[in-house]
Design a protein around this motif. Structure first.
Motif, PDB file in Angstrom:
ATOM      1  N   ALA A 137      -9.306  38.942   7.468  1.00  0.00           N
ATOM      2  CA  ALA A 137     -10.213  39.036   6.317  1.00  0.00           C
ATOM      3  C   ALA A 137     -11.092  40.276   6.416  1.00  0.00           C
ATOM      4  O   ALA A 137     -11.284  41.006   5.429  1.00  0.00           O
ATOM      5  CB  ALA A 137     -11.076  37.775   6.228  1.00  0.00           C
ATOM      6  N   ILE A 138     -11.640  40.523   7.592  1.00  0.00           N
ATOM      7  CA  ILE A 138     -12.469  41.711   7.778  1.00  0.00           C
ATOM      8  C   ILE A 138     -11.634  42.967   7.548  1.00  0.00           C
ATOM      9  O   ILE A 138     -12.090  43.930   6.906  1.00  0.00           O
ATOM     10  CB  ILE A 138     -13.085  41.724   9.195  1.00  0.00           C
ATOM     11  CG1 ILE A 138     -14.075  40.569   9.346  1.00  0.00           C
ATOM     12  CG2 ILE A 138     -13.779  43.053   9.489  1.00  0.00           C
ATOM     13  CD1 ILE A 138     -14.551  40.345  10.767  1.00  0.00           C
ATOM     14  N   ALA A 139     -10.396  42.957   8.048  1.00  0.00           N
ATOM     15  CA  ALA A 139      -9.513  44.104   7.853  1.00  0.00           C
ATOM     16  C   ALA A 139      -9.251  44.349   6.377  1.00  0.00           C
ATOM     17  O   ALA A 139      -9.276  45.500   5.914  1.00  0.00           O
ATOM     18  CB  ALA A 139      -8.199  43.874   8.591  1.00  0.00           C
ATOM     19  N   ALA A 140      -8.995  43.284   5.616  1.00  0.00           N
ATOM     20  CA  ALA A 140      -8.736  43.430   4.180  1.00  0.00           C
ATOM     21  C   ALA A 140      -9.942  44.030   3.464  1.00  0.00           C
ATOM     22  O   ALA A 140      -9.805  44.906   2.608  1.00  0.00           O
ATOM     23  CB  ALA A 140      -8.388  42.077   3.570  1.00  0.00           C
ATOM     24  N   MET A 176     -15.745  37.007   2.408  1.00  0.00           N
ATOM     25  CA  MET A 176     -16.105  38.005   3.415  1.00  0.00           C
ATOM     26  C   MET A 176     -16.653  39.263   2.756  1.00  0.00           C
ATOM     27  O   MET A 176     -17.570  39.907   3.287  1.00  0.00           O
ATOM     28  CB  MET A 176     -14.883  38.347   4.263  1.00  0.00           C
ATOM     29  CG  MET A 176     -15.186  39.218   5.463  1.00  0.00           C
ATOM     30  SD  MET A 176     -16.173  38.384   6.722  1.00  0.00           S
ATOM     31  CE  MET A 176     -14.910  37.345   7.483  1.00  0.00           C
ATOM     32  N   THR A 177     -16.124  39.631   1.591  1.00  0.00           N
ATOM     33  CA  THR A 177     -16.628  40.793   0.868  1.00  0.00           C
ATOM     34  C   THR A 177     -18.093  40.610   0.504  1.00  0.00           C
ATOM     35  O   THR A 177     -18.922  41.516   0.704  1.00  0.00           O
ATOM     36  CB  THR A 177     -15.807  41.040  -0.407  1.00  0.00           C
ATOM     37  OG1 THR A 177     -14.439  41.241  -0.067  1.00  0.00           O
ATOM     38  CG2 THR A 177     -16.322  42.262  -1.161  1.00  0.00           C
ATOM     39  N   ILE A 179      -6.361  48.744  11.213  1.00  0.00           N
ATOM     40  CA  ILE A 179      -7.782  48.380  11.145  1.00  0.00           C
ATOM     41  C   ILE A 179      -8.648  49.508  11.691  1.00  0.00           C
ATOM     42  O   ILE A 179      -9.666  49.886  11.089  1.00  0.00           O
ATOM     43  CB  ILE A 179      -8.032  47.083  11.924  1.00  0.00           C
ATOM     44  CG1 ILE A 179      -7.327  45.913  11.245  1.00  0.00           C
ATOM     45  CG2 ILE A 179      -9.542  46.790  12.022  1.00  0.00           C
ATOM     46  CD1 ILE A 179      -7.347  44.633  12.055  1.00  0.00           C
ATOM     47  N   LEU A 180      -8.252  50.075  12.833  1.00  0.00           N
ATOM     48  CA  LEU A 180      -9.022  51.169  13.420  1.00  0.00           C
ATOM     49  C   LEU A 180      -9.050  52.373  12.490  1.00  0.00           C
ATOM     50  O   LEU A 180     -10.086  53.047  12.349  1.00  0.00           O
ATOM     51  CB  LEU A 180      -8.418  51.562  14.772  1.00  0.00           C
ATOM     52  CG  LEU A 180      -8.621  50.563  15.911  1.00  0.00           C
ATOM     53  CD1 LEU A 180      -7.844  51.007  17.148  1.00  0.00           C
ATOM     54  CD2 LEU A 180     -10.111  50.437  16.247  1.00  0.00           C
ATOM     55  N   ILE A 213      -6.628  44.791  -2.835  1.00  0.00           N
ATOM     56  CA  ILE A 213      -5.656  45.801  -2.393  1.00  0.00           C
ATOM     57  C   ILE A 213      -5.545  45.784  -0.874  1.00  0.00           C
ATOM     58  O   ILE A 213      -4.449  45.867  -0.314  1.00  0.00           O
ATOM     59  CB  ILE A 213      -6.073  47.197  -2.895  1.00  0.00           C
ATOM     60  CG1 ILE A 213      -6.026  47.250  -4.429  1.00  0.00           C
ATOM     61  CG2 ILE A 213      -5.153  48.269  -2.315  1.00  0.00           C
ATOM     62  CD1 ILE A 213      -6.583  48.524  -5.010  1.00  0.00           C
ATOM     63  N   GLY A 214      -6.696  45.656  -0.197  1.00  0.00           N
ATOM     64  CA  GLY A 214      -6.681  45.588   1.259  1.00  0.00           C
ATOM     65  C   GLY A 214      -5.897  44.399   1.767  1.00  0.00           C
ATOM     66  O   GLY A 214      -5.127  44.503   2.733  1.00  0.00           O
ATOM     67  N   ALA A 215      -6.072  43.237   1.130  1.00  0.00           N
ATOM     68  CA  ALA A 215      -5.314  42.043   1.516  1.00  0.00           C
ATOM     69  C   ALA A 215      -3.825  42.245   1.274  1.00  0.00           C
ATOM     70  O   ALA A 215      -2.981  41.790   2.069  1.00  0.00           O
ATOM     71  CB  ALA A 215      -5.820  40.826   0.744  1.00  0.00           C
TER      72      ALA A 215
END
Length: 314
Positions: A248-251, A58-59, A301-302, A271-273
């Motif tokens: 995945a998008i959130a991470a 996704m990255t 996420i927001l 780190i996000g994951a």
């Protein structure tokens, strides 16, 4: 003054996610004496590995300015293909390769729709998300696939030197992605396309070819994650991966990658994951209702998207 402000924003982009993870971990350590234990941390790492591997793909896609909503459905389809072949008596390696190939084909279809047909990534991958989920339900007849051989469980449930195998795989994939993005021409082209696709094309970069490769890689990694999940659960669920595209998008966004493309790192995505995984684990340890967990995750996420918007505005 402007240069100092830009440098400060760059430092915040790199340090912000890590600082957030540290603060979250400290808070959970104070609230639960079960959080900071070896067993729990290894469990968190194992749980994070699935989302983290998907998030690498996704990255790459978001760095080009795209998006992929189909990764959860690809995960389910690839896991079901591998599990079905194993249940039918196929050897482990050919079954795994078949599952990975299924993910690659679906990822390639995404790339063709985006790069060749010119369909916006959101719409293209929304269509393949629905189609791939339908393929999975047809293939499994809506029922879980079980009956796989014991050796297959090592991929998702085994250990290497006391470290869960999925965590080792995750580390290897992140290292390979880091080298690819920072040390190869392909990685530079990904950033160039995300920065300005038209300028990249005019400079001689075959943007369509790069996009095809990126979306295919996204499908491969999502498919491989599905195989790891099937191994860990010793079954393939037709509904597996539902909502995983959002995690995945959130991470990726929590890790500092810009939703506009061209800016971000796979280190930040890791780190996000971890933030997503630690948050889920901590809320479970605190016996927070799953309904409120969804609210908390949505708020995070927001917040990440808002911070990303402020960074771009700066």
């Amino acid at each position: 003054m402007a240069g100092g402000k830009k440098a400060g924003l760059g430092l915040f982009r790199n340090a912000g996610p890590l600082l957030g993870l540290m603060i979250l971990s400290i808070v959970l350590t104070l609230l639960s004496d079960r959080f900071l234990t070896v067993d729990n941390l290894l469990n968190v790492a194992r749980q994070v590995s699935i989302n983290a591997i998907i998030s690498v793909g996704m990255t790459l896609i978001i760095l080009t300015g795209g998006i992929d909503l189909s990764v959860g459905s690809i995960l389910a389809f690839s896991g079901s293909i591998t599990a079905g072949l194993l249940a039918g008596g196929q050897a482990i390696l050919p079954a795994i390769l078949a599952g990975v190939a299924a993910g690659a084909i679906l990822g390639l279809i995404n790339g063709l729709l985006v790069a060749r047909a010119g369909i916006p990534p959101f719409i293209a991958t929304l269509g393949t998300m629905t189609a791939a989920r339908g393929f999975t339900l047809v293939y499994t007849d809506g029922r879980p696939i079980t009956g796989m051989e014991e050796a297959f469980r090592f991929l998702g449930g085994g250990y290497l030197a006391s470290i869960p195998v999925p965590v080792v795989i995750m580390a290897a994939i992140f290292l390979a992605a880091y080298i690819m993005l920072t040390q190869t021409r392909f990685g530079r082209y990904i950033y160039a396309i995300g920065g300005n696709e038209e300028a990249a094309r005019l400079s001689g970069i075959n943007t369509k070819k790069i996009l095809l490769a990126v979306y295919t890689l996204g499908g491969v990694l999502a498919g491989f994650s599905g195989i790891i999940m099937a191994s860990r659960l010793n079954s393939a669920q037709p509904t597996a991966g539902t909502g995983f595209e959002l995690d995945a998008i959130a991470a990726v966004v929590l890790g500092g990658t810009s939703t506009a493309g061209g800016v971000g790192t796979v280190g930040g995505t890791l780190i996000g994951a971890m933030i997503i995984g630690v948050l889920d684990n901590g809320l479970n340890l605190l016996n927070v209702s799953s309904f409120y967990q969804q609210v908390a995750k949505g708020a995070v996420i927001l917040l990440a998207v808002y911070v990303d918007k402020k960074r771009k505005g700066g």
